[in-house]
Design a protein around this motif. Structure first.
Motif, PDB file in Angstrom:
ATOM      1  N   GLY A 163      -4.018   3.061  -2.671  1.00  0.00           N
ATOM      2  CA  GLY A 163      -3.939   1.722  -2.232  1.00  0.00           C
ATOM      3  C   GLY A 163      -2.602   0.973  -1.799  1.00  0.00           C
ATOM      4  N   ALA A 164      -1.627   1.461  -2.267  1.00  0.00           N
ATOM      5  CA  ALA A 164      -0.260   0.781  -2.046  1.00  0.00           C
ATOM      6  C   ALA A 164       0.185   1.350  -0.790  1.00  0.00           C
ATOM      7  CB  ALA A 164       0.655   1.325  -3.211  1.00  0.00           C
ATOM      8  N   SER A 165      -0.428   2.405  -0.303  1.00  0.00           N
ATOM      9  CA  SER A 165       0.231   2.945   1.166  1.00  0.00           C
ATOM     10  C   SER A 165      -0.602   1.875   2.265  1.00  0.00           C
ATOM     11  CB  SER A 165      -0.210   4.156   1.234  1.00  0.00           C
ATOM     12  OG  SER A 165      -1.551   4.642   1.488  1.00  0.00           O
ATOM     13  N   PHE A 166      -1.549   1.172   2.016  1.00  0.00           N
ATOM     14  CA  PHE A 166      -2.187   0.380   3.124  1.00  0.00           C
ATOM     15  C   PHE A 166      -1.868  -1.057   2.757  1.00  0.00           C
ATOM     16  CE2 PHE A 166      -5.214   4.022   2.390  1.00  0.00           C
ATOM     17  CZ  PHE A 166      -5.426   4.307   3.971  1.00  0.00           C
ATOM     18  N   THR A 167      -0.879  -1.396   2.033  1.00  0.00           N
ATOM     19  CA  THR A 167      -0.396  -2.667   1.937  1.00  0.00           C
ATOM     20  C   THR A 167       0.185  -3.442   3.167  1.00  0.00           C
ATOM     21  OG1 THR A 167       0.969  -4.358   0.538  1.00  0.00           O
ATOM     22  CG2 THR A 167       1.959  -1.992   1.005  1.00  0.00           C
ATOM     23  N   LEU A 182       7.183   5.637   1.426  1.00  0.00           N
ATOM     24  CA  LEU A 182       6.933   6.599   0.690  1.00  0.00           C
ATOM     25  C   LEU A 182       5.531   6.733  -0.157  1.00  0.00           C
ATOM     26  CD1 LEU A 182      10.449   5.904  -1.076  1.00  0.00           C
ATOM     27  CD2 LEU A 182       9.763   7.305   0.759  1.00  0.00           C
ATOM     28  N   ALA A 183       4.818   5.809  -0.115  1.00  0.00           N
ATOM     29  CA  ALA A 183       3.427   5.718  -0.585  1.00  0.00           C
ATOM     30  C   ALA A 183       2.555   6.573   0.288  1.00  0.00           C
ATOM     31  CB  ALA A 183       2.876   4.623  -1.046  1.00  0.00           C
ATOM     32  N   ALA A 184       2.915   6.231   1.730  1.00  0.00           N
ATOM     33  CA  ALA A 184       2.178   6.795   2.960  1.00  0.00           C
ATOM     34  C   ALA A 184       2.178   8.146   2.999  1.00  0.00           C
ATOM     35  CB  ALA A 184       2.510   5.816   4.164  1.00  0.00           C
ATOM     36  N   ILE A 185       3.647   8.365   2.921  1.00  0.00           N
ATOM     37  CA  ILE A 185       3.782  10.045   2.922  1.00  0.00           C
ATOM     38  C   ILE A 185       3.371  10.821   1.857  1.00  0.00           C
ATOM     39  CG2 ILE A 185       6.130  10.158   1.788  1.00  0.00           C
ATOM     40  CD1 ILE A 185       5.293  11.786   5.049  1.00  0.00           C
ATOM     41  N   LYS A 192       0.303  -0.014   9.143  1.00  0.00           N
ATOM     42  CA  LYS A 192       1.784  -0.117   9.650  1.00  0.00           C
ATOM     43  C   LYS A 192       2.772   0.724   9.101  1.00  0.00           C
ATOM     44  CE  LYS A 192       3.773  -3.662   6.932  1.00  0.00           C
ATOM     45  NZ  LYS A 192       4.464  -5.120   6.913  1.00  0.00           N
ATOM     46  N   TRP A 193       2.599   1.141   7.816  1.00  0.00           N
ATOM     47  CA  TRP A 193       3.305   2.227   7.077  1.00  0.00           C
ATOM     48  C   TRP A 193       3.053   3.566   7.400  1.00  0.00           C
ATOM     49  CZ3 TRP A 193       7.403   0.083   5.518  1.00  0.00           C
ATOM     50  CH2 TRP A 193       7.354  -1.484   5.100  1.00  0.00           C
ATOM     51  N   TYR A 194       1.616   3.812   7.768  1.00  0.00           N
ATOM     52  CA  TYR A 194       1.701   5.169   8.524  1.00  0.00           C
ATOM     53  C   TYR A 194       1.858   5.296   9.926  1.00  0.00           C
ATOM     54  CZ  TYR A 194      -1.680   5.851   4.613  1.00  0.00           C
ATOM     55  OH  TYR A 194      -2.477   6.315   3.492  1.00  0.00           O
ATOM     56  N   ALA A 195       2.210   4.155  10.632  1.00  0.00           N
ATOM     57  CA  ALA A 195       2.938   4.047  11.606  1.00  0.00           C
ATOM     58  C   ALA A 195       4.379   4.269  11.477  1.00  0.00           C
ATOM     59  CB  ALA A 195       2.440   2.868  12.636  1.00  0.00           C
ATOM     60  N   ALA A 196       4.719   3.721  10.576  1.00  0.00           N
ATOM     61  CA  ALA A 196       6.352   3.733  10.451  1.00  0.00           C
ATOM     62  C   ALA A 196       6.657   5.191  10.124  1.00  0.00           C
ATOM     63  CB  ALA A 196       6.518   2.918   9.328  1.00  0.00           C
ATOM     64  N   ILE A 197       5.998   6.029   9.349  1.00  0.00           N
ATOM     65  CA  ILE A 197       6.292   7.227   9.014  1.00  0.00           C
ATOM     66  C   ILE A 197       6.139   8.323  10.291  1.00  0.00           C
ATOM     67  CG2 ILE A 197       5.709   7.141   6.370  1.00  0.00           C
ATOM     68  CD1 ILE A 197       3.242   8.839   7.092  1.00  0.00           C
ATOM     69  N   LEU A 198       5.413   7.942  11.035  1.00  0.00           N
ATOM     70  CA  LEU A 198       5.299   8.617  12.195  1.00  0.00           C
ATOM     71  C   LEU A 198       6.643   8.634  13.255  1.00  0.00           C
ATOM     72  CD1 LEU A 198       1.590   8.271  13.365  1.00  0.00           C
ATOM     73  CD2 LEU A 198       2.873  10.204  12.458  1.00  0.00           C
ATOM     74  N   GLN A 199       7.117   7.079  13.155  1.00  0.00           N
ATOM     75  CA  GLN A 199       8.621   6.970  13.758  1.00  0.00           C
ATOM     76  C   GLN A 199       9.775   7.400  13.109  1.00  0.00           C
ATOM     77  OE1 GLN A 199       7.998   2.802  14.716  1.00  0.00           O
ATOM     78  NE2 GLN A 199       6.117   3.254  15.864  1.00  0.00           N
ATOM     79  N   ALA A 200       9.721   7.706  11.791  1.00  0.00           N
ATOM     80  CA  ALA A 200      10.973   8.143  10.938  1.00  0.00           C
ATOM     81  C   ALA A 200      11.339   9.379  11.190  1.00  0.00           C
ATOM     82  CB  ALA A 200      10.437   7.428   9.422  1.00  0.00           C
ATOM     83  N   THR A 201      12.090   9.533  11.996  1.00  0.00           N
ATOM     84  CA  THR A 201      12.578  10.830  12.296  1.00  0.00           C
ATOM     85  C   THR A 201      13.423  11.628  10.966  1.00  0.00           C
ATOM     86  OG1 THR A 201      14.697  10.160  12.900  1.00  0.00           O
ATOM     87  CG2 THR A 201      13.198  10.307  14.430  1.00  0.00           C
TER      88      THR A 201
END
Length: 266
Positions: free
Chosen positions: A31-35, A235-238, A50-59
């Protein structure tokens, strides 16, 4: 309390409590990963990807995840031949020092992981390979190898010796008998152990922390370094990605082997 209905109620109450305690952390992280907010909250502050998109962009996270996959691959590649041969030998033959081997199989549960990690750090340090990634995979294989051996041993124990004798009577040599009879019979154990070794290496933290430096950290170490400053929803998303990997391994195990065979191997 002697009423069967009362016993059933008590039993299912304990089952539901256990299921709740086991699933609660996963539900909270999911749940926290979708905030949609900028801090981890549960229930989430709105819903967003957006946090899943963020981890895709986090090299840094992406590179660390690829390193973890590399470590898991090395661990699995090392474990398959060693664990397969050891498991078959323990199941079929009277092995010298079998008691010592059985003690070794209990080491993951008796020796603190920090002790094994420091010992491996000294070994690889003396060999001059400390700070590289492949020793982490080898170390994960050494520590978790008993799980691979147990899985193969369970499959090899159910192999009918008459099948190998029949192959030998038909003119098959030892190698051909092994490849055509023994190996196919223990394949479920090999698949089970391989998937288990892969997941264990993917999630390994302490050994990775001791054997790598800041330039080539694995994903668990990268997450640890990140939460020391601030815990953000990426970090919740990863973490959800990790959960998805474990779920995919379980699904693959069920399709290839069957969870009933896996549970019997335990």
């Amino acid at each position: 309390m002697n009423n069967p209905l009362s016993k059933t109620f008590v039993l299912w109450s304990f089952v539901m409590i256990a299921l709740f305690m086991l699933s609660a952390p996963t539900v909270v992280v999911l749940g926290a990963s979708f905030t949609s907010g900028n801090i981890i909250t549960f229930p989430p502050d709105g819903l967003s990807l957006k946090w899943y998109a963020a981890i895709l962009q986090a090299t840094d996270l992406r590179d660390a995840f690829l390193r973890s996959l590399y470590v898991s691959a090395v661990c699995t590649i090392v474990s398959i031949p060693v664990g397969t041969l050891a498991g078959i030998a323990l199941a079929k033959y009277a092995v010298r020092f079998e008691k010592a081997v059985q003690v070794y199989l209990l080491l993951p549960f008796t020796i603190p992981l920090i002790g094994s990690g420091i010992g491996l750090m000294l070994v690889f340090g003396n060999a001059g390979v400390l700070g590289q990634l492949w020793p982490v995979g080898v170390a994960c294989s050494v520590i978790n190898l008993p799980f691979m051996i147990w899985a193969v041993t369970a499959s090899a124990s159910s192999l009918d010796p008459d099948l190998e004798l029949a192959a030998a009577n038909c003119g098959a040599g030892p190698v051909q008998t092994f490849l055509s009879v023994t190996l196919p019979a223990v394949t479920p154990g090999i698949i089970t152990g391989s998937l288990l070794m892969f997941i264990l290496a993917l999630n390994e933290f302490l050994v990775s922390l001791l054997l790598v430096d800041a330039r080539i950290v694995t994903l668990p170490v990268q997450i640890y370094n990140s939460i020391r400053s601030i815990i953000t929803p990426d970090l919740a998303a990863i973490s959800v990605v990790f959960i998805a990997c474990a779920a995919a391994a379980i699904f693959l195990l069920d399709r290839l082997v069957g969870l009933d065979i896996f549970l019997k191997s335990k």
